[in-house]
Write a protein that holds these residues in place. Structure first.
Motif, PDB file in Angstrom:
ATOM      1  N   LEU C  45       1.333   1.237   3.254  1.00 43.16           N
ATOM      2  CA  LEU C  45       2.060   1.632   2.047  1.00 43.16           C
ATOM      3  C   LEU C  45       1.111   2.273   1.036  1.00 43.16           C
ATOM      4  CD1 LEU C  45       4.719   1.603   0.468  1.00 43.16           C
ATOM      5  CD2 LEU C  45       4.260  -0.763  -0.188  1.00 43.16           C
ATOM      6  N   GLY C  48       0.312   5.664   2.129  1.00 42.11           N
ATOM      7  CA  GLY C  48       1.495   6.490   1.893  1.00 42.11           C
ATOM      8  C   GLY C  48       1.570   6.943   0.443  1.00 42.11           C
ATOM      9  N   GLU C  49       1.253   6.030  -0.476  1.00 40.08           N
ATOM     10  CA  GLU C  49       1.271   6.380  -1.907  1.00 40.08           C
ATOM     11  C   GLU C  49       0.188   7.397  -2.228  1.00 40.08           C
ATOM     12  OE1 GLU C  49       3.573   5.609  -4.050  1.00 40.08           O
ATOM     13  OE2 GLU C  49       4.613   4.310  -2.639  1.00 40.08           O
ATOM     14  N   ALA C  52       1.380  10.677  -0.919  1.00 39.81           N
ATOM     15  CA  ALA C  52       2.497  11.184  -1.728  1.00 39.81           C
ATOM     16  C   ALA C  52       1.955  11.785  -3.018  1.00 39.81           C
ATOM     17  CB  ALA C  52       3.484  10.059  -2.031  1.00 39.81           C
ATOM     18  N   ARG C 111       1.884   5.350  -8.995  1.00 33.92           N
ATOM     19  CA  ARG C 111       1.387   5.252  -7.612  1.00 33.92           C
ATOM     20  C   ARG C 111       0.031   4.540  -7.573  1.00 33.92           C
ATOM     21  NH1 ARG C 111       4.936   8.602  -4.796  1.00 33.92           N
ATOM     22  NH2 ARG C 111       5.282  10.641  -5.727  1.00 33.92           N
ATOM     23  N   LEU C 114       0.490   0.850  -7.983  1.00 34.76           N
ATOM     24  CA  LEU C 114       1.005   0.270  -6.749  1.00 34.76           C
ATOM     25  C   LEU C 114      -0.134   0.108  -5.732  1.00 34.76           C
ATOM     26  CD1 LEU C 114       3.506  -0.791  -5.398  1.00 34.76           C
ATOM     27  CD2 LEU C 114       4.208   1.534  -4.867  1.00 34.76           C
TER      28      LEU C 114
ATOM     29  N   VAL D  25       8.294  10.113   0.600  1.00 32.67           N
ATOM     30  CA  VAL D  25       8.286  11.342  -0.180  1.00 32.67           C
ATOM     31  C   VAL D  25       9.007  12.482   0.564  1.00 32.67           C
ATOM     32  CG1 VAL D  25       5.977  11.974   0.672  1.00 32.67           C
ATOM     33  CG2 VAL D  25       6.717  12.830  -1.545  1.00 32.67           C
ATOM     34  N   TYR D  55      10.641   0.772   5.516  1.00 31.59           N
ATOM     35  CA  TYR D  55       9.581   1.308   4.678  1.00 31.59           C
ATOM     36  C   TYR D  55      10.202   1.997   3.478  1.00 31.59           C
ATOM     37  CZ  TYR D  55       5.384   3.919   3.388  1.00 31.59           C
ATOM     38  OH  TYR D  55       4.303   4.429   2.715  1.00 31.59           O
TER      39      TYR D  55
END
Ligand SMILES: Nc1ncnc2c1ncn2[C@@H]1O[C@H](COP(=O)(O)OP(=O)(O)O)[C@@H](O)[C@H]1O
Ligand SMILES: Nc1ncnc2c1ncn2[C@@H]1O[C@H](COP(=O)(O)OP(=O)(O)O)[C@@H](O)[C@H]1O
Lengths: 146, 116, 146, 116
Positions: C45, C48-49, C52, C111, C114, D25, D55
């Motif tokens: 995660l 992923g952040e 992103a 983000r 997080l 995203v 997720y």
């Protein structure tokens, strides 16, 4: 053969334990291509064989610091996956010490045959600086087998 | 992601090797060790339980074939139990589904093997 | 901070659709580290952040050809994951057009918060040639939180 | 790997948005479109079925929060149904589990919403 530039590149140590990482990346890359589940799995298996081939050559050469590179170009109609290593290719194929079995499943030739059964095209070439590149090509349009 | 192999023996001396996870160039040596252990412990036939295996590459095939060769040299057999579609696919593409004895479950293999 | 060289490197276009490929690679990389399922998922995660964040900056800059790089060093006790892009960092944070919400979830700062909740350390630095690198560090020894 | 979102409306006018796959995203704009469609079709409250979502990243959170804001401006509510542990984890870590109305299933939400 290809004009498009590689979109995704993954570099890892040329060791057995990293082959699963490469396979997972292929899953991610091909998961959104217009391929069936089985076609994606076939590609994953073919890439696994290509990597295993590099890993085996690195182990045989005692090259602990060898590197493996996956290069992927994925578009709507064509997937090209290149597995490249920097392990010098022996000048001539080494004689197999064991000719008892019909097929030696760790034989590089067997891996190549398997890859050929799984994708549309397999090209293998030696690299100028040593090392080898296996290029796997898969056409995405259904029933366009060649 | 997790990989495991375990082995035990049935009453009739047949060895059962149970694999979970992906059998590839990294994990297959562990399968080989356990198969050899079972042979060394006196099993002539082995049942390889593949019901929890989603991926099998040529390294795995090589080890199964080596095992088959060893088993047959001693009058034994290798039973591949519970293959999932992807594993079946690899066996079919290589023609090995006609070489091994394919069974749906370990119990079916035990039945077939009799006093192996 | 680190002396070890990065073991795995993944390069992809800095587009939203490739973030899942990066996340899958992290799964493969960390799957064999001494981490629990939840710790691996937290890392996935966090990465992923980070991705992103790069993807959003590339989109805002209208940079279609931006590239994203994941660099991973995984060993028994330490995982370092770097997410690097080549999107020029704007000189000053741009004023948000919307201050209605307490938190804007597309805000880069959110983000970052997080990520900080998910891993042990987050470092962000601008790169000399433009672009940005987010370094996520996770210690593998259980209950060694800092 | 496959992602899908679908929407329908219950008798009482409440919209149900069902998501399968990973909300990130890349995929979250599709969730946003369907939520907006439901609002435009007259729903003041929405149930977001997350039972098949493994997720959810901050892009997804942002869209849910935007939806919540819009719903509450019109006296409505957003129900998050069937969250799995990993999705719950993200909601908890951000404190958003106390902001949304969390329910175990779509039916529970329909019951709670009454004639929304
Ligand atoms: N990967 C392999 N592929 C094909 N044949 C193999 C492979 N590994 C071993 N063999 C062959 O299978 C047979 C059994 O091998 P092994 O299990 O190592 O037993 P042993 O060394 O006791 O004969 C040997 O003859 C060997 O040459
Ligand atoms: N990702 C987001 N994070 C936080 N707030 C958002 C986000 N997207 C939209 N919003 C806010 O939520 C509210 C509703 O947004 P939207 O659904 O686009 O409806 P509308 O444009 O009709 O007001 C708006 O006030 C908007 O500023």
């Amino acid at each position: 053969m290809l004009v498009t530039s590689p979109v995704v590149e993954l570099r890892a140590p040329c060791h057995a334990e990293y082959v699963s990482v490469v396979r997972l990346a292929v899953l991610g890359l091909c998961g959104r291509a217009p391929l069936s589940y089985d076609e994606v799995e076939d590609l994953r298996l073919a890439v696994g064989e290509g990597c295993a081939s590099s890993v085996q050559r690195a182990a045989e050469a005692g090259m602990d610091d060898a590197r493996l590179t996956l290069r992927a170009t994925v578009d709507e109609s064509l997937i090209v996956l290149e597995i490249e290593d920097d392990v010098p290719v022996p000048p001539a194929p080494e004689p197999l010490e064991q000719a008892v079995m019909d097929v030696d499943f760790n034989d590089q030739q067997f891996r190549v045959s398997l890859m050929q059964l799984l994708v549309d095209e397999v090209n293998i070439e030696g690299l100028p600086g040593g090392g080898q590149c296996i290029r796997l090509t898969k056409h995405c349009v259904a029933s366009d087998g060649q | 992601m997790d990989f495991s192999v375990s082995a035990d023996r049935r009453e009739n001396g047949i060895g059962v090797v149970t694999i979970c996870g992906e059998v590839d160039v990294y994990t297959s040596p562990r399968v080989r060790s356990l198969m050899l252990e079972q042979f060394d412990a006196g099993s002539t036939s082995l049942i390889v339980d593949l019901a929890k295996v989603d991926y099998l590459d040529s390294s795995g095939l090589g080890i199964l074939v080596a095992g088959l060769k060893r088993a047959r040299e001693h009058g034994g057999e290798i039973y591949l139990a519970g293959c999932k579609p992807r594993v079946l696919r690899v066996l079919e593409v290589t023609g090995l589904n006609r070489v091994f004895t394919m069974v749906s479950s370990v119990d079916e293999a035990v039945g077939k093997a009799g006093g192996a």
